[in-house]
Motif scaffolding. Structure first.
Motif, PDB file in Angstrom:
ATOM      1  N   PRO A  85      -1.061  10.368   5.308  1.00 37.63           N
ATOM      2  CA  PRO A  85      -1.456  10.059   6.693  1.00 37.63           C
ATOM      3  C   PRO A  85      -2.073   8.666   6.831  1.00 37.63           C
ATOM      4  O   PRO A  85      -1.809   7.960   7.812  1.00 37.63           O
ATOM      5  N   LEU A  86      -2.890   8.279   5.854  1.00 36.73           N
ATOM      6  CA  LEU A  86      -3.575   6.987   5.941  1.00 36.73           C
ATOM      7  C   LEU A  86      -2.579   5.833   5.928  1.00 36.73           C
ATOM      8  O   LEU A  86      -2.674   4.913   6.765  1.00 36.73           O
ATOM      9  N   VAL A  87      -1.624   5.852   4.994  1.00 34.81           N
ATOM     10  CA  VAL A  87      -0.680   4.732   4.919  1.00 34.81           C
ATOM     11  C   VAL A  87       0.248   4.709   6.132  1.00 34.81           C
ATOM     12  O   VAL A  87       0.692   3.633   6.558  1.00 34.81           O
ATOM     13  N   ASN A  88       0.528   5.878   6.712  1.00 36.18           N
ATOM     14  CA  ASN A  88       1.354   5.898   7.921  1.00 36.18           C
ATOM     15  C   ASN A  88       0.624   5.263   9.092  1.00 36.18           C
ATOM     16  O   ASN A  88       1.211   4.495   9.863  1.00 36.18           O
ATOM     17  N   VAL A  89      -0.656   5.582   9.253  1.00 32.01           N
ATOM     18  CA  VAL A  89      -1.453   4.969  10.320  1.00 32.01           C
ATOM     19  C   VAL A  89      -1.516   3.457  10.130  1.00 32.01           C
ATOM     20  O   VAL A  89      -1.278   2.679  11.073  1.00 32.01           O
ATOM     21  N   LEU A  90      -1.834   3.027   8.929  1.00 32.04           N
ATOM     22  CA  LEU A  90      -1.947   1.591   8.661  1.00 32.04           C
ATOM     23  C   LEU A  90      -0.613   0.877   8.865  1.00 32.04           C
ATOM     24  O   LEU A  90      -0.576  -0.257   9.370  1.00 32.04           O
ATOM     25  N   SER A  91       0.479   1.519   8.482  1.00 27.32           N
ATOM     26  CA  SER A  91       1.805   0.902   8.633  1.00 27.32           C
ATOM     27  C   SER A  91       2.154   0.710  10.099  1.00 27.32           C
ATOM     28  O   SER A  91       2.657  -0.350  10.502  1.00 27.32           O
ATOM     29  N   VAL A  92       1.900   1.738  10.913  1.00 25.91           N
ATOM     30  CA  VAL A  92       2.195   1.629  12.344  1.00 25.91           C
ATOM     31  C   VAL A  92       1.323   0.553  12.977  1.00 25.91           C
ATOM     32  O   VAL A  92       1.798  -0.266  13.786  1.00 25.91           O
ATOM     33  N   VAL A 117       0.797  -1.235   0.000  1.00 22.78           N
ATOM     34  CA  VAL A 117       0.000   0.000   0.000  1.00 22.78           C
ATOM     35  C   VAL A 117       0.828   1.283   0.000  1.00 22.78           C
ATOM     36  O   VAL A 117       0.312   2.343  -0.327  1.00 22.78           O
ATOM     37  N   ARG A 118       2.107   1.226   0.384  1.00 18.89           N
ATOM     38  CA  ARG A 118       2.920   2.444   0.360  1.00 18.89           C
ATOM     39  C   ARG A 118       3.463   2.673  -1.040  1.00 18.89           C
ATOM     40  O   ARG A 118       3.524   1.755  -1.859  1.00 18.89           O
ATOM     41  N   PHE A 119       3.882   3.886  -1.321  1.00 16.51           N
ATOM     42  CA  PHE A 119       4.375   4.206  -2.661  1.00 16.51           C
ATOM     43  C   PHE A 119       5.496   5.230  -2.574  1.00 16.51           C
ATOM     44  O   PHE A 119       5.573   6.033  -1.643  1.00 16.51           O
ATOM     45  N   ASN A 120       6.362   5.202  -3.574  1.00 20.95           N
ATOM     46  CA  ASN A 120       7.500   6.115  -3.655  1.00 20.95           C
ATOM     47  C   ASN A 120       7.017   7.452  -4.219  1.00 20.95           C
ATOM     48  O   ASN A 120       6.793   7.579  -5.426  1.00 20.95           O
ATOM     49  N   THR A 121       6.847   8.437  -3.344  1.00 24.48           N
ATOM     50  CA  THR A 121       6.268   9.714  -3.765  1.00 24.48           C
ATOM     51  C   THR A 121       7.119  10.427  -4.803  1.00 24.48           C
ATOM     52  O   THR A 121       6.591  11.078  -5.709  1.00 24.48           O
ATOM     53  N   TYR A 122       8.449  10.330  -4.678  1.00 24.77           N
ATOM     54  CA  TYR A 122       9.319  10.993  -5.651  1.00 24.77           C
ATOM     55  C   TYR A 122       9.056  10.463  -7.053  1.00 24.77           C
ATOM     56  O   TYR A 122       8.921  11.215  -8.012  1.00 24.77           O
ATOM     57  N   PHE A 171       0.181   6.220  -9.100  1.00 22.96           N
ATOM     58  CA  PHE A 171       0.626   6.036  -7.718  1.00 22.96           C
ATOM     59  C   PHE A 171       0.374   4.620  -7.227  1.00 22.96           C
ATOM     60  O   PHE A 171       0.989   4.193  -6.245  1.00 22.96           O
ATOM     61  N   ALA A 172      -0.500   3.882  -7.883  1.00 20.12           N
ATOM     62  CA  ALA A 172      -0.701   2.473  -7.541  1.00 20.12           C
ATOM     63  C   ALA A 172       0.329   1.583  -8.218  1.00 20.12           C
ATOM     64  O   ALA A 172       0.576   0.469  -7.755  1.00 20.12           O
ATOM     65  N   ALA A 173       0.930   2.057  -9.299  1.00 23.00           N
ATOM     66  CA  ALA A 173       1.828   1.227 -10.102  1.00 23.00           C
ATOM     67  C   ALA A 173       3.295   1.375  -9.718  1.00 23.00           C
ATOM     68  O   ALA A 173       4.129   0.602 -10.193  1.00 23.00           O
ATOM     69  N   ILE A 174       3.616   2.363  -8.880  1.00 19.53           N
ATOM     70  CA  ILE A 174       5.016   2.605  -8.532  1.00 19.53           C
ATOM     71  C   ILE A 174       5.421   1.765  -7.325  1.00 19.53           C
ATOM     72  O   ILE A 174       4.573   1.291  -6.576  1.00 19.53           O
ATOM     73  N   PRO A 175       6.721   1.554  -7.129  1.00 18.34           N
ATOM     74  CA  PRO A 175       7.180   0.706  -6.021  1.00 18.34           C
ATOM     75  C   PRO A 175       6.963   1.352  -4.663  1.00 18.34           C
ATOM     76  O   PRO A 175       6.669   2.551  -4.552  1.00 18.34           O
ATOM     77  N   THR A 176       7.133   0.554  -3.638  1.00 17.79           N
ATOM     78  CA  THR A 176       6.968   1.028  -2.267  1.00 17.79           C
ATOM     79  C   THR A 176       8.047   2.035  -1.909  1.00 17.79           C
ATOM     80  O   THR A 176       9.061   2.160  -2.602  1.00 17.79           O
TER      81      THR A 176
END
Length: 302
Positions: free
Chosen positions: A132-139, A100-105, A254-259
């Protein structure tokens, strides 16, 4: 057009890898460069693009709802698999982040390359919802739902995340209608221009090829979910939310890029399986050179 847009982006990643392995400019440079990008340059890019984003556009609400739905569907599916298999949090955390995380750059660089800098404002809105959502889910995934750690263990990584703070500041400026006066727009623009090239170089420098020799089947399976299944899910959700062509394309990109490489840092901090996370970051970044053109081309993007 698609390959012409994407190959220079991955060339920067490869250059970063080669420079780091060659000891140029020095071992201490890359952590410092990644840190200044994370706390200053990239937040400046987000503030600059969100400060004049068209937040009153109803289509942006649908884009925010779509990215939220996409992330939650994937997280719930992974949670169900975890319950069936009894996966411990130390392993489930990297798995979830690998999907679910993605490389923003990388996401912003591809978006700007395909649709121009004007699309960065809409992509920044997506980030304001997703980060914020992926950070909450990751923690939650890494701590087993936060049991025994108290609410501050969940809230602190969010309140101290420079990207989340930058998104909040940019949205606040936009809502007040004040804009960026007295040359602030130019100042932030100069900082923002350095963010994506430096970020991509740092992505290359952070790759760990040795981690690829571990758990090859696991790395391949999770990477396939991230790089192939997630874009298809994004395309489906884009149709369900009736997104316009550009917004749908941004969601799929943003769904197709790596974590994100920062997933490794969080995994280490919360005592997750750092070797698995390092392998996922490296495997997905390498594989994405082939999968991104394939997926975007198959879905008619670019």
């Amino acid at each position: 057009m698609l390959l012409i847009t994407i190959w220079p982006i991955f060339a920067l990643i490869c250059l970063g890898f080669c420079l780091a392995r060659g000891g140029v400019p020095g071992a201490g440079f890359w952590p410092a460069a990644e840190r200044i990008n994370y706390v200053l340059l990239f937040p400046a890019l987000l503030v600059a693009n969100l400060a004049d984003a068209p937040l009153s556009d109803p289509a942006l609400l649908r884009l925010g709802g779509a990215v939220t739905g996409m992330i939650l569907v994937a997280a719930l599916a992974l949670g169900l698999v975890r319950r069936i298999r009894g996966t411990p949090p130390a392993r489930h955390g990297p798995v979830l982040q690998g999907v679910v995380r993605f490389n923003t750059y990388l996401g912003l660089a591809i978006t700007a390359g395909l649709f121009g800098d004007a699309a960065l404002g809409r992509a920044a809105v997506l980030l304001a919802v997703a980060v914020p959502l992926v950070n909450v889910l990751s923690v939650l995934a890494l701590t087993g739902g936060g049991a025994g750690r108290g609410p501050w263990a969940l809230i602190r990584p969010i309140l101290t995340n420079p990207l989340i703070l930058a998104c909040a500041l940019g949205i606040a400026i936009c809502l007040t209608g004040l804009g960026l006066p007295y040359g602030l727009e130019s100042f932030l623009g100069f900082l923002a221009q350095a963010s994506l090239p430096l970020g991509l170089l740092c992505v290359g420098a952070a790759l760990r090829p040795r981690a690829l020799g571990l758990e090859v089947v696991t790395l391949a399976g999770i990477s396939a979910l991230r790089l192939l299944a997630m874009p298809l899910l994004a395309a489906l959700i884009a149709r369900l939310f009736a997104l316009g062509p550009h917004d749908a394309a941004i969601l799929v990109i943003f769904a197709a890029i790596p974590t994100a490489p920062t997933a490794y840092v969080l995994t280490q901090q919360l005592k997750g399986d750092g070797r698995l996370m390092a392998g996922l970051v490296t495997a997905q970044t390498v594989a994405a050179l082939a999968t991104i053109p394939f997926v975007l081309g198959m879905l008619g993007i670019g």
